[in-house]
Each structure stands twice: as C-alpha cells, then as structure tokens.
Write a protein that holds these residues in place. Structure first.
Motif, PDB file in Angstrom:
ATOM      1  N   PHE A   1       6.371  -4.331 -12.992  1.00  0.00           N
ATOM      2  CA  PHE A   1       6.766  -4.107 -14.385  1.00  0.00           C
ATOM      3  C   PHE A   1       6.944  -2.621 -14.704  1.00  0.00           C
ATOM      4  CE2 PHE A   1       4.736  -8.237 -14.310  1.00  0.00           C
ATOM      5  CZ  PHE A   1       5.596  -9.003 -15.069  1.00  0.00           C
ATOM      6  N   ASN A   2       6.694  -1.753 -13.725  1.00  0.00           N
ATOM      7  CA  ASN A   2       6.941  -0.329 -13.921  1.00  0.00           C
ATOM      8  C   ASN A   2       8.072   0.111 -12.990  1.00  0.00           C
ATOM      9  OD1 ASN A   2       5.544  -0.591 -11.534  1.00  0.00           O
ATOM     10  ND2 ASN A   2       4.021   0.975 -11.968  1.00  0.00           N
ATOM     11  N   SER A   3       8.403   1.369 -13.033  1.00  0.00           N
ATOM     12  CA  SER A   3       9.539   1.861 -12.240  1.00  0.00           C
ATOM     13  C   SER A   3       9.139   2.064 -10.783  1.00  0.00           C
ATOM     14  CB  SER A   3      10.046   3.188 -12.819  1.00  0.00           C
ATOM     15  OG  SER A   3      10.538   2.988 -14.130  1.00  0.00           O
ATOM     16  N   PRO A   4       9.930   1.564  -9.845  1.00  0.00           N
ATOM     17  CA  PRO A   4       9.646   1.799  -8.426  1.00  0.00           C
ATOM     18  C   PRO A   4       9.800   3.270  -8.072  1.00  0.00           C
ATOM     19  CG  PRO A   4      11.260   0.032  -8.726  1.00  0.00           C
ATOM     20  CD  PRO A   4      11.110   0.719 -10.046  1.00  0.00           C
ATOM     21  N   VAL A   5       9.008   3.727  -7.101  1.00  0.00           N
ATOM     22  CA  VAL A   5       9.128   5.082  -6.570  1.00  0.00           C
ATOM     23  C   VAL A   5       9.297   4.936  -5.055  1.00  0.00           C
ATOM     24  CG1 VAL A   5       8.075   7.367  -6.369  1.00  0.00           C
ATOM     25  CG2 VAL A   5       7.637   5.959  -8.400  1.00  0.00           C
ATOM     26  N   PRO A   6      10.522   4.747  -4.599  1.00  0.00           N
ATOM     27  CA  PRO A   6      10.748   4.455  -3.169  1.00  0.00           C
ATOM     28  C   PRO A   6      10.540   5.668  -2.275  1.00  0.00           C
ATOM     29  CG  PRO A   6      12.826   4.629  -4.338  1.00  0.00           C
ATOM     30  CD  PRO A   6      11.761   4.728  -5.381  1.00  0.00           C
ATOM     31  N   ASP A   7      10.256   5.398  -1.014  1.00  0.00           N
ATOM     32  CA  ASP A   7      10.203   6.449   0.007  1.00  0.00           C
ATOM     33  C   ASP A   7      10.474   5.796   1.357  1.00  0.00           C
ATOM     34  OD1 ASP A   7       7.685   5.542   1.222  1.00  0.00           O
ATOM     35  OD2 ASP A   7       6.719   6.315  -0.571  1.00  0.00           O
ATOM     36  N   SER A   8      10.381   6.574   2.401  1.00  0.00           N
ATOM     37  CA  SER A   8      10.753   6.072   3.729  1.00  0.00           C
ATOM     38  C   SER A   8       9.600   5.471   4.512  1.00  0.00           C
ATOM     39  CB  SER A   8      11.351   7.226   4.552  1.00  0.00           C
ATOM     40  OG  SER A   8      10.382   8.254   4.718  1.00  0.00           O
ATOM     41  N   ASP A   9       8.399   5.389   3.916  1.00  0.00           N
ATOM     42  CA  ASP A   9       7.217   4.956   4.659  1.00  0.00           C
ATOM     43  C   ASP A   9       6.755   3.574   4.194  1.00  0.00           C
ATOM     44  OD1 ASP A   9       4.902   4.660   6.061  1.00  0.00           O
ATOM     45  OD2 ASP A   9       3.887   6.422   5.255  1.00  0.00           O
ATOM     46  N   PRO A  10       7.032   2.508   4.961  1.00  0.00           N
ATOM     47  CA  PRO A  10       6.656   1.145   4.549  1.00  0.00           C
ATOM     48  C   PRO A  10       5.256   0.741   4.999  1.00  0.00           C
ATOM     49  CG  PRO A  10       7.980   1.010   6.518  1.00  0.00           C
ATOM     50  CD  PRO A  10       7.832   2.493   6.206  1.00  0.00           C
ATOM     51  N   MET A  11       4.299   1.677   4.968  1.00  0.00           N
ATOM     52  CA  MET A  11       2.934   1.362   5.379  1.00  0.00           C
ATOM     53  C   MET A  11       2.328   0.315   4.442  1.00  0.00           C
ATOM     54  SD  MET A  11       0.279   1.567   7.280  1.00  0.00           S
ATOM     55  CE  MET A  11       0.606   2.892   8.437  1.00  0.00           C
ATOM     56  N   ASP A  12       1.644  -0.650   5.017  1.00  0.00           N
ATOM     57  CA  ASP A  12       1.046  -1.767   4.290  1.00  0.00           C
ATOM     58  C   ASP A  12      -0.337  -1.368   3.782  1.00  0.00           C
ATOM     59  OD1 ASP A  12       0.257  -4.213   3.323  1.00  0.00           O
ATOM     60  OD2 ASP A  12       0.172  -5.211   5.276  1.00  0.00           O
ATOM     61  N   CYS A  13      -0.543  -1.465   2.467  1.00  0.00           N
ATOM     62  CA  CYS A  13      -1.866  -1.184   1.918  1.00  0.00           C
ATOM     63  C   CYS A  13      -2.531  -2.441   1.370  1.00  0.00           C
ATOM     64  CB  CYS A  13      -1.790  -0.112   0.827  1.00  0.00           C
ATOM     65  SG  CYS A  13      -0.665  -0.491  -0.528  1.00  0.00           S
ATOM     66  N   TYR A  14      -1.898  -3.594   1.570  1.00  0.00           N
ATOM     67  CA  TYR A  14      -2.436  -4.859   1.050  1.00  0.00           C
ATOM     68  C   TYR A  14      -2.879  -5.798   2.168  1.00  0.00           C
ATOM     69  CZ  TYR A  14      -2.598  -9.177  -1.736  1.00  0.00           C
ATOM     70  OH  TYR A  14      -2.976 -10.349  -2.350  1.00  0.00           O
ATOM     71  N   GLY A  15      -2.029  -6.006   3.163  1.00  0.00           N
ATOM     72  CA  GLY A  15      -2.430  -6.785   4.326  1.00  0.00           C
ATOM     73  C   GLY A  15      -1.533  -7.956   4.670  1.00  0.00           C
ATOM     74  N   HIS A  16      -0.900  -8.534   3.678  1.00  0.00           N
ATOM     75  CA  HIS A  16      -0.112  -9.749   3.901  1.00  0.00           C
ATOM     76  C   HIS A  16       1.029  -9.521   4.888  1.00  0.00           C
ATOM     77  CE1 HIS A  16       2.716 -13.031   2.806  1.00  0.00           C
ATOM     78  NE2 HIS A  16       1.624 -13.720   2.504  1.00  0.00           N
ATOM     79  N   GLY A  17       1.797  -8.448   4.700  1.00  0.00           N
ATOM     80  CA  GLY A  17       2.934  -8.170   5.574  1.00  0.00           C
ATOM     81  C   GLY A  17       2.534  -7.905   7.009  1.00  0.00           C
ATOM     82  N   SER A  18       1.415  -7.225   7.205  1.00  0.00           N
ATOM     83  CA  SER A  18       0.936  -6.953   8.569  1.00  0.00           C
ATOM     84  C   SER A  18       0.539  -8.239   9.274  1.00  0.00           C
ATOM     85  CB  SER A  18      -0.267  -5.998   8.520  1.00  0.00           C
ATOM     86  OG  SER A  18       0.110  -4.740   8.014  1.00  0.00           O
ATOM     87  N   HIS A  19      -0.079  -9.153   8.530  1.00  0.00           N
ATOM     88  CA  HIS A  19      -0.471 -10.439   9.106  1.00  0.00           C
ATOM     89  C   HIS A  19       0.766 -11.241   9.506  1.00  0.00           C
ATOM     90  CE1 HIS A  19      -2.590 -14.340   9.438  1.00  0.00           C
ATOM     91  NE2 HIS A  19      -3.663 -13.590   9.647  1.00  0.00           N
ATOM     92  N   VAL A  20       1.753 -11.251   8.618  1.00  0.00           N
ATOM     93  CA  VAL A  20       3.015 -11.946   8.887  1.00  0.00           C
ATOM     94  C   VAL A  20       3.691 -11.376  10.129  1.00  0.00           C
ATOM     95  CG1 VAL A  20       5.374 -12.185   8.009  1.00  0.00           C
ATOM     96  CG2 VAL A  20       3.425 -12.738   6.532  1.00  0.00           C
TER      97      VAL A  20
END
Length: 869
Positions: free
Chosen positions: A189-208
């Motif tokens: 709901f806020n503005s995205p601040v994109p960058d080139s580093d897709p490091m996972d800080c939550y965990g779901h994507g790494s598990h997938v």
C-alpha cells in the motif's frame, strides 16, 4: 502520431465499442485505492494511449508499463473511476489493482530433523530420473516470483562449489537473474523502492527455490542440512523476482512487471506460489500468463490452501486456459525407526531431549495409563494410581491442552518408568521435546489404538525396538493434502490441473533464519511442478509450450485416493492426480484435450470426442476404461454457503465409448466418441459435483497408461445460492464516523457525514455480476451504488473465504454509501450525487451461465428504504 491516427486503422467495431471494466472485489481491503491496471487494444502504442488519457482529462501517474501485456498500471488523482477509464478509445480492459497477501508460511509440526521431512521423490518418479537417467534440469531457466531468494545459501551453489554464491551472477551461484521490484519496507500500500538485490528477508521464496533446484546432498559448510535433500532439478538456472517486502502484501501491478521481466530474461518457466482467492480467469495475471505461454513459456500457479472452506475456492493465479493450477499431496512414505508390538510394526519419533534410537530390554513391557478405562494424557499423579510402572514403558494420550511432553515425561520418570510412548492426538506423528535420559517416543493415533487392543488381549506382550529404519506410510501419506483448495472455477472449468508433494517439505530457508525449514502448502507443490518441467525439457532436449507439457503431466499423473479410502478423490481436489515425471518422460501416448468440462445439467456436454495419439515406434492397441471418483455435496441441508468439508457421496457418472479398444499405428491418431450420462444418485437440488477419469491403457506390457479427468455438476447451476442468507446477508447497516456498524434505527435519516448507510454482502459462489441498485420513491432505477472505499456496486466476483486467516473474523464485503450512483455499468461520466430523499436499495447477483437480464437472471434482495439528507 496521434491517437486518432492509430484508431483509424482499427475496425469500426473497435471505434464504437467500449472497453470492459472488471470490478473484482471480494473485499475492500485487498484493493489499492484509486489505482488501476489498463490493457490497451491490439495495435495501440503506449504514448498514444497516454495522450488519450490526457485528452479525457485523467490526472494520473504511471506505476508500471507492460509490453507483452500491452498496457500500464496507473494511480488516478482525478475523479475518474475504472468505468470511465474503460470508455476511453483504445482501452480494452480495466481492473482495480488487487493487493495479494504475502504467502502465509505454514510451518509444519514436523521438524527438519524428523524422518517425515525427507524429500520424497520416489512417489513422483523423480528419484529414478536423477539416478538412472542423470537428469538435473541443466540448461533450463525457472523464474521465482516471490519474496526473493537467499542466493548466498550453499544449496544454491554451482556444482562442485564448496560455498554459496556471494554475488548473484557469479560462477558459484545458480541464481543467475533477479531484481527487487519493491524494497524491504514495501507493504503493498506504499510506494515501492526497487533495487537490483532480490535478497529474501521473509523465507517463502527461498523455500520455494530450494524445492525447484536446491542441492544439499554434499554440503560441508555451516549450516549443514538437518538431513540430505535435493530439489527436483538441482542444476536448473534460477531467476529471483522479488515482489514482497519483509512484511505485508504485493500489488498486482508489481506482479505483472515481474512476470514480464522473467520473460525478457529468458525464463522457460515461471513459478507463482501465490494467489488472491477465488476468481475468474479474466484477472490480469491470468491474462498475461496466457500471453506468455503463447510465446513459449510455462506457468505453474498455486491452487491455494483453502481446503477447509469447501468448493469453488481454487486460487486465481493458475486459472488461465493453458496455465497449470497445482494442488498439494502429502508425502507418500518415510523411512523411520520402529517398535514391534503384538507382531505389528509401528514407526516412532524419539524426543529431542533423548535424541537417539531407543533400545530397551524385552522386560520393559507396556502399561497404558487408563483412567476409567480411557487412555489419559499422563499429566498428573492420579494417572499412575494403582499401577506398577517401574522398569516398564507407559502409554499416554498426546493431548497437549494440559501439559506438554516435558511435564508428562518428568512424571513418568519420577514414577520409575523405563520409557514413555505418546499416542499422537492429531494426524501424523508429533514432535516431542521430552526430558533428558528418558526414552520417549511418539506414535500415530491409530498405532496407539492397535497397541492398546493388543495389551488388552495380552498385557505381557514384549516391545522390541528396531536398530534400523524401514519404509512406512503415515497418516494421509500419498493422498491430497487436507489444506489444498477445491475447484471448480467460476465457469465450471476443471481446476486445479494436477498435484505434487506439498505437505511437510524440507527445503532451504534464509541463512539468517536458520538455513532450513519444513513448510506445507500448495506453495510447496507448485515449485515441484516447475522443477518437473525442467527435467522434462532436459529429457526431451526441447522446450515445448507450457500447455503441451501440462497435457503430458496430466495424462500420466497417478490417480489417487483419499487416505484409507477405497474410492478415488474428486478431480476438483486432485486435478488429474499426482504428477509422475518418470511416466511423463517415458510415455509414447497422449490424449487431447487434457480435461473434460461437462458443466451442469442444463448445459450438459453429453457427447465429447477425445483424440489418442501414438508417438511410439510401433503399432499399439489401447483398452479404454472409466474410473469414477468421489462426488462432493456442499448443499445437502439447503444451506446457502458451501460446507467447509463437502460430503463425499457415491454419485457416479457413466461413460460409453464408441469402441472399447482401438489400434493406432506409430505416429498416428484416433478419435474416440464418449457418451456421458449424469449420476442417477444425488439430488439435483443439492448440486453435487461429480468427476472421474477416462483411461487408455496400452496392451504392451509395462507401457504407461494415460487418462484425462472430467468434472460436472448435477442440477441447474443457475440455482446455486449466491449470497450467504444463512448468516443474514446481504444486509443494510449504519456506520458512524469511527467505523462502527449498527442496525438502522426506524425512520432514521442519514446525514452522510456522521452516519452513512452501508451494504454488507457475503458471496458463497462466483457471480458474473454482483450489483447494488438504487431506486427512487417511484421505484424508478436511478443508478448503481458507488462507494468511495469499495468502488462501484457492480462487477464479477469470486466467492469469499469463511473467515480471515489473520484475524479469524467473518469475511464479507462492505459498501459504504455517500449518496453517489453510476447511471450504468458502462457509464462515461463520473459518479453523480443524488438529492436528499428516500431510496430503495436492492442487491442483485447474476446467476452463473445466464445472459444477465435483470431481474430474471439475478438473485434479488430488496434491503428496504433509506432516507438521506
């Protein structure tokens, strides 16, 4: 070049017809206010479309531009709503921007060290493809649209590397592509601040990502895996496309951007372990997915984890005609240590505190802790009254409401017990903390029942403890996961498509969170299918379109039963069955189409033709057969909202074949006519969903049989209840300035400042158009209700969940009315505000498979009159 120049090249029909506004609103909280996704007509250039928006005085900012999708996402500052945007020349479709919740991490009660967490590639044929055929997915690219990937994890190191990748695109890392579209602080709901580093800080994507292509078989660095495991395609190339921050949600506009970048980066497959609830296939992600698949990609989308909510709940991500919607199965079997009692073997988990294989003498016989003849939890001294347990093994119930394993273990130890066995209270085998130096084991519930029955016959029976492991089936092993969502979709199409292991899956996790975890969900089954694509592509040395691979996977899947059931699970739960990648690689037969939608009794597709193709080198004879599956009854008590657990009934269709067997030459095809008859059992007024499978079995020994699922609904789908009238929906309420709801007082006048009328709806089934209509005192229609917070009172909607996952509160939609209306569903003007007076509010939901003629084709509820100042 001006927009008028472009338009002149279009057909006259395009010039005069309006675009379509899709008002998909299962609830206001998942819609981004004043933000829309726009798809342009074919041939319209982006800059010309923007000129058209400005010409119509739309004040907006661009959020994202899309090329394959041919459109944009925008935030609107003016009063233009989606209906007005759809009327602008050159606009084809307009949607609200839906906000997708971050995939809920369902941590399993199974720990990473438990045997049940072992990656089970045996049940899918992947083990053979790894070991006998040396397939690893090398040369295939899979994009993971998720929370990012911890690319430094050693399980994502290149083959032969001794450490993880410290630069995403380095030689030691297989995460070769990636982009962070949002930043850590993005919430949706806020503005995205994109960058080139897709490091996972939550965990779901790494598990997938680990399920797709992790490799922790020979890791010698810290953290070491709790047990060896390998992903489906351990040499696949990964792309990490991060669409979630560390918490919160993701807008659909960001998801579309990630899908297009994955395509531009050359990904062969997109994995989307996310979903936005039930919907129609016209949602933006499905529309773009179809375009990408047509360009050669494949897409695997999670079917959803709403199995407890009953039918019509398959998630929207994989609803496209050529996308793959993935259901979840629990692991087939595990290798475990076991005890033997009464001549039967029972697998067990030892406690964390004991931490080793249990070895006790035969003199340590069993003593159940019975209180009034019922097995107790062993939480108090009274359980031991009159019992001699010294040097023996006590058996207790695993109910944790009064004490945990440590408490009952300490009590058993103080009474001199040599050990304690805990009968798990739920499905599966519980994990135990335990106490030091006391052998403590947990067993399945049914194992406890069997042991107690043996003890009652022979209390002196000895217990022996294994020194080696053996394979065991455990509760729900090999069956569809209970949490996996049921179909059908809003058009009665067969979804989900097929299933894969998703229950109790060990995989990678961010190093900052321990490195490994066991999670469950269709989020875990989906990457299994994505990785399976890579093995298939490598085996065939080709990259077929996603729908072609889906057909092969569906044709060759394993048709499954519910746990301990003698009948086959409904295709609305398992799709075509559990993926068998080995069969898919080896088969020399295919059936087209890959599913059959029989629809309902009124639109019943009585006669269907299938095409069987022999791609082998020799003439083959096929035997044709029919495998019926469970029918699901969700409206047995004339309830208006679907049962959370559908009743399984033996309502089976019959199928007649134009010929019982067919001989097909190598490289040739044959067409078979199927004649279906609806089930004789089952009440049409209760709308049972029936299903089954049409099978072609080659006569040649050890050849792979192929099949397609069919689904249908007995009864007239037009009569399926839309609104949850059992709980009093739809309803008219009053809302005050603080947001509190209350009943509307008699003869009350709303001032539209301190108090406003609010319409509450709760949809139990998909509807092509859910409308809220306003009539004046003379019963003349004056427009559709327009809500500043929830949008216009019209548009297609999927059914809602029963309760919210996070809050546990009942789910419903809320339309606060400020006196505004829209003249029609295709109005070109901004909403108008009515003068003060008395108006009638009518909620009308269009029934499925109707033309939308009001009121004949609608379920209509008159909520009564309201007076506004």
């Amino acid at each position: 070049m001006k927009i008028t120049t472009i338009l002149s090249a279009l057909t006259a029909a395009t010039l005069v017809s309006a675009g379509k506004f899709h008002s998909l609103k299962p609830g206001k909280t998942n819609i981004l206010p004043n933000a829309f996704i726009i798809e342009y007509e074919d041939g319209i250039q982006h800059h010309d479309a923007h000129d058209a928006l400005k010409t119509h005085k739309v004040d907006y900012q661009v959020r994202n531009e899309y090329n394959v999708f041919n459109g944009a996402s925008i935030s609107v500052n003016s009063n233009h709503d989606g209906h007005a945007l759809a009327e602008i020349p050159g606009v084809k479709n307009v949607w609200h921007i839906t906000v997708y919740s971050m995939p809920k991490i369902e941590k399993s009660k199974v720990k990473p060290t438990d045997p049940q967490a072992t990656s089970d590639h045996i049940m899918t044929g992947v083990k053979d493809l790894h070991e006998k055929y040396k397939l690893t997915g090398k040369g295939v690219k899979i994009g993971v649209i998720d929370t990012g990937i911890d690319y430094k994890h050693p399980a994502f190191a290149a083959k032969g590397a001794t450490a993880g990748c410290f630069a995403r695109f380095g030689k030691n890392c297989r995460v070769a592509h990636g982009w962070d579209f949002v930043g850590d602080d993005y919430t949706g709901f806020n503005s995205p601040v994109p960058d080139s580093d897709p490091m996972d800080c939550y965990g779901h994507g790494s598990h997938v990502a680990g399920i797709i292509g992790g490799n922790a078989l020979d890791i010698k660095v810290t953290p070491k895996p709790p047990q060896p495991f390998v992903g489906v395609a351990p040499e696949v190339t990964l792309g990490a496309y991060r669409i979630f921050g560390c918490n919160g949600s993701a807008g659909e506009d960001v998801i579309l951007a990630a899908m297009e970048l994955a395509f531009n980066d050359g990904m062969d497959v997109i994995n989307m372990s996310l979903g936005g609830g039930s919907s129609y296939k016209t949602n933006p992600t499905s529309v773009l997915a179809e375009k990408l698949i047509a360009r050669g990609m494949a897409l695997a989308g999670a079917a959803g984890n709403d199995g407890a909510d009953g039918v019509w709940m398959v998630s929207d991500t994989g609803l496209g005609d050529h996308a793959t919607s993935v259901a979840s199965f629990d692991n087939l079997f595990v290798f475990m240590n076991y005890l033997t009692y009464g001549g039967k073997q029972f697998p067990y988990n030892w406690s964390d505190a004991y931490g080793k294989v249990i070895s006790l003498p035969a003199s340590a016989t069993l003593v159940p802790l019975l209180v009034n003849g019922v097995l107790s939890d062993g939480c108090d001294q009274g359980s031991y009254a009159g019992l001699d347990v010294k040097g023996k093994v006590v058996l207790a119930l695993g109910d944790v409401t009064r004490c945990k394993s440590g408490g009952r273990g300490a009590l058993a130890q103080s009474n001199g017990a040599a050990g304690i066995i805990i009968q798990s209270n739920d499905a599966g085998i519980d994990s135990l903390g335990g106490v030091p130096n006391l052998p403590m084991a947990s067993i399945e519930f049914d194992a406890g029942v069997a042991m107690l029955a043996t003890w009652k016959v022979s209390a002196k029976s000895a217990i022996s403890w294994s020194t080696a492991q053996a394979p065991f089936s455990i509760d729900n092993s090999g069956a569809p996961s209970g949490f996996s969502s049921f179909g059908l979709d809003g058009d009665l199409r067969s979804k989900p498509d097929l299933g894969a292991p998703g229950g109790n899956i060990l995989s990678t996790y961010p190093l900052a969170k321990g490195g490994y975890a066991v999670l469950s969900g269709t989020s875990m089954a989906t990457p299994y299918i994505a990785g399976s694509h890579a093995l298939y592509m490598q085996a065939k040395k080709a990259k077929p379109h996603g729908d072609e691979i889906r057909k092969v996977f569906k044709n060759t899947a394993t048709i499954s039963k519910n746990y301990k059931s003698k009948t086959f699970t409904s295709a609305t739960k398992q799709g075509a069955g559990l993926v068998n990648v080995l069969n898919a690689v080896l088969t020399t037969t295919s059936i087209t189409p890959d599913h059959i939608d029989l629809l309902d009794s009124v639109n019943f597709q009585k006669t269907v033709k299938i095409t069987i193709k022999n791609t082998g080198k020799h003439t083959e004879t096929y035997l044709l057969s029919h495998v019926p599956a469970d029918a699901l009854n969700s409206y047995n008590a004339s309830n208006s909202f679907p049962l959370g657990t559908p009743l399984i009934e033996a309502d089976y269709a019959t199928v007649k074949f134009s010929q019982g067997q067919v001989k097909i030459a190598a490289g040739k095809s044959a067409q078979i006519k199927l004649s279906f008859q609806e089930p004789k059992k089952g009440k049409a007024g209760q709308f049972p969903i029936y299903s089954g499978f049409v099978v072609a079995t080659p006569k040649t020994k050890n050849s792979v049989a192929v099949h397609v699922p069919y689904t249908g609904v007995k009864g007239d789908i037009r009569n399926v209840p839309m609104m949850d009238t059992d709980l009093g929906f739809p309803a008219l309420q009053a809302v005050n300035a603080s947001g509190a709801l209350s009943d509307v007082p008699k003869d009350f006048t709303f001032d539209l400042t301190n108090n406003k009328p609010v319409v509450l709806t709760r949809l139990g089934s998909h509807s092509p158009d859910v409308t809220i209509r306003i009539f004046d005192a003379d019963k003349k229609f004056v427009g559709f209700l327009n809500s500043k917070d929830a949008g216009p009172g019209f548009g297609s909607q999927g059914r809602v969940k029963n309760v919210d996952d996070t809050t546990g509160q009942l789910v419903f939609s809320q339309y606060t009315w400020e006196g505004q209306v829209l003249a029609s569903e295709n109005a070109t003007l901004v909403p108008t505000t009515l003068n003060g007076g008395t108006y009638d509010i009518v909620v009308a939901s269009q029934k499925k498979f109707t033309k939308g003629n009001y009121p004949a084709d609608f379920e209509v509820f008159d909520l009564g009159k309201v007076t506004i100042a």
